[in-house]
Design a protein around this motif. Structure first.
Motif, PDB file in Angstrom:
ATOM      1  N   SER A  73       0.826  -1.206   0.000  1.00 24.50           N
ATOM      2  CA  SER A  73       0.000   0.000   0.000  1.00 24.50           C
ATOM      3  C   SER A  73       0.863   1.260   0.000  1.00 24.50           C
ATOM      4  CB  SER A  73      -0.939   0.008   1.203  1.00 24.50           C
ATOM      5  OG  SER A  73      -0.220   0.110   2.424  1.00 24.50           O
ATOM      6  N   SER A  74       2.004   1.224   0.672  1.00 29.17           N
ATOM      7  CA  SER A  74       2.896   2.386   0.690  1.00 29.17           C
ATOM      8  C   SER A  74       3.532   2.610  -0.672  1.00 29.17           C
ATOM      9  CB  SER A  74       3.977   2.202   1.755  1.00 29.17           C
ATOM     10  OG  SER A  74       3.405   2.116   3.040  1.00 29.17           O
ATOM     11  N   ALA A  75       3.898   1.516  -1.358  1.00 23.38           N
ATOM     12  CA  ALA A  75       4.464   1.652  -2.701  1.00 23.38           C
ATOM     13  C   ALA A  75       3.435   2.250  -3.656  1.00 23.38           C
ATOM     14  CB  ALA A  75       4.934   0.290  -3.206  1.00 23.38           C
ATOM     15  N   VAL A  76       2.195   1.761  -3.591  1.00 26.44           N
ATOM     16  CA  VAL A  76       1.138   2.315  -4.445  1.00 26.44           C
ATOM     17  C   VAL A  76       0.876   3.779  -4.095  1.00 26.44           C
ATOM     18  CG1 VAL A  76      -1.299   2.135  -5.059  1.00 26.44           C
ATOM     19  CG2 VAL A  76       0.072   0.063  -4.815  1.00 26.44           C
ATOM     20  N   SER A  77       0.859   4.099  -2.811  1.00 23.38           N
ATOM     21  CA  SER A  77       0.634   5.484  -2.382  1.00 23.38           C
ATOM     22  C   SER A  77       1.726   6.404  -2.915  1.00 23.38           C
ATOM     23  CB  SER A  77       0.583   5.555  -0.854  1.00 23.38           C
ATOM     24  OG  SER A  77      -0.483   4.801  -0.339  1.00 23.38           O
ATOM     25  N   LEU A  80       1.261   6.895  -6.814  1.00 26.01           N
ATOM     26  CA  LEU A  80       0.148   7.801  -7.093  1.00 26.01           C
ATOM     27  C   LEU A  80       0.451   9.223  -6.613  1.00 26.01           C
ATOM     28  CD1 LEU A  80      -2.895   5.519  -6.140  1.00 26.01           C
ATOM     29  CD2 LEU A  80      -1.966   5.996  -8.413  1.00 26.01           C
ATOM     30  N   GLY A  81       1.061   9.335  -5.430  1.00 26.21           N
ATOM     31  CA  GLY A  81       1.407  10.653  -4.920  1.00 26.21           C
ATOM     32  C   GLY A  81       2.434  11.352  -5.785  1.00 26.21           C
ATOM     33  N   PHE A  82       3.420  10.592  -6.282  1.00 29.08           N
ATOM     34  CA  PHE A  82       4.448  11.165  -7.164  1.00 29.08           C
ATOM     35  C   PHE A  82       3.831  11.650  -8.474  1.00 29.08           C
ATOM     36  CE2 PHE A  82       7.263  10.333 -10.792  1.00 29.08           C
ATOM     37  CZ  PHE A  82       8.250  11.276 -10.554  1.00 29.08           C
ATOM     38  N   LEU A  83       2.985  10.839  -9.087  1.00 29.30           N
ATOM     39  CA  LEU A  83       2.362  11.229 -10.351  1.00 29.30           C
ATOM     40  C   LEU A  83       1.469  12.453 -10.169  1.00 29.30           C
ATOM     41  CD1 LEU A  83       1.469   7.719 -11.820  1.00 29.30           C
ATOM     42  CD2 LEU A  83       3.381   9.213 -12.459  1.00 29.30           C
ATOM     43  N   ALA A  84       0.724  12.493  -9.063  1.00 21.86           N
ATOM     44  CA  ALA A  84      -0.127  13.650  -8.805  1.00 21.86           C
ATOM     45  C   ALA A  84       0.715  14.900  -8.565  1.00 21.86           C
ATOM     46  CB  ALA A  84      -1.038  13.375  -7.610  1.00 21.86           C
ATOM     47  N   CYS A 146       1.911  11.197   0.983  1.00 24.09           N
ATOM     48  CA  CYS A 146       2.976  11.059  -0.019  1.00 24.09           C
ATOM     49  C   CYS A 146       2.953  12.229  -0.999  1.00 24.09           C
ATOM     50  CB  CYS A 146       2.825   9.738  -0.767  1.00 24.09           C
ATOM     51  SG  CYS A 146       3.048   8.266   0.246  1.00 24.09           S
ATOM     52  N   PHE A 147       1.760  12.608  -1.432  1.00 23.89           N
ATOM     53  CA  PHE A 147       1.636  13.742  -2.348  1.00 23.89           C
ATOM     54  C   PHE A 147       2.192  15.015  -1.726  1.00 23.89           C
ATOM     55  CE2 PHE A 147      -0.926  17.527  -3.295  1.00 23.89           C
ATOM     56  CZ  PHE A 147      -0.593  17.707  -4.623  1.00 23.89           C
TER      57      PHE A 147
END
Length: 262
Positions: A73-77, A80-84, A146-147
């Motif tokens: 879940s942290s890797a996915v977060s 997604l946070g990096f792309l956003a 993360c974002f």
């Protein structure tokens, strides 16, 4: 007068640390209690409670579930946070301020409200509760963090380097993977390890969105319902130790990357 101020400041700092860490010290100390109750007095020291938890199949399965959910879940977060963050920092979007506020809004909402909302949505859509739904819940609460961390570290000098890479013939996906991501790696690692720490300790979302396969905090809660014993102190000490290990790994990884980049 100066020495008195220093002494008072030291005393104040010491009291703060004592207030924060005294419960942890008591927890760890009485996990070695050679008795059936984790209460004073301390009747000798033993490791049998640690042997008991490592021999407990349900606890070890819950421990493995927690690690899997936290890491994935942290890797996915982080992705997604990096792309956003890249989208908001490098592109002009209509209503970007409002959209950023909506994106970080889950950080200001109680995890209980988020968990209840997700539970209602999953019930309506017919999705079965499992570790996957727990992971989805952890992504919802960790992705805004993360974002925020990654977005705050995206500066104009990095944009200049990205433009230079494009002038040299790099495609957009190559710029993101080979230029932007390495430059932001300290922030990405910090966001990842903090997300792992929060996911590892999180209880409310894991409790409401799981069924048969549970994470470690949920399993500890079920143990506490039958009363206190040194076994719960021992598993609590293990949870604290793993959390500290994650934080130490974050410090080492982030400072090493920061040192290389500087």
């Amino acid at each position: 007068m100066r020495h008195l101020s220093t002494a008072l400041a030291t005393l104040y700092a010491g009291l703060i640390y004592l207030f924060i860490f005294l419960p942890v010290v008591v927890l760890v100390l009485f996990s070695f209690q050679d008795g059936t109750l984790p209460v004073p007095p301390l009747n000798g020291l033993t490791l049998r409670w640690y042997q008991a938890i490592f021999a407990d199949g349900k606890l070890m399965a819950a421990l493995g579930n927690s690690l899997i959910v936290a890491v994935i879940s942290s890797a996915v977060s982080c992705v997604l946070g990096f792309l956003a963050a890249y989208a908001f920092a490098r592109h002009t979007l209509r209503g970007s301020g409002f959209l950023r506020g909506v994106l970080v809004a889950p950080m200001t909402v109680s995890t209980l409200i988020i968990a209840l909302g997700l539970l209602s949505m999953l019930n309506v859509t017919g999705v079965r509760l499992s570790l996957w739904t727990v992971g989805i819940g952890h992504v919802v609460i960790n992705m805004p963090l993360c974002f925020a961390i990654i977005y705050a570290s995206m500066g104009g000098h990095q944009a200049n380097i990205e433009r230079a890479a494009r002038d040299l013939g790099a495609r957009d996906w190559q710029v993101i993977l080979l230029v932007t991501a390495p430059m932001l790696m300290p922030s990405i690692l910090a966001a990842f390890f903090l997300s792992v720490t929060f996911s590892w300790d999180e209880f409310i979302v894991a409790f409401l969105l799981s069924r048969f396969d549970v994470t470690l905090p949920v399993e500890i809660f079920s143990l506490l319902r039958s009363g206190l014993d040194p076994k719960t102190n021992a598993i609590g000490s293990v949870v604290f130790l793993v959390s500290i290990a994650f934080l130490v790994a974050m410090e080492i990884a982030v400072f090493r990357k920061s040192g290389r980049s500087s």
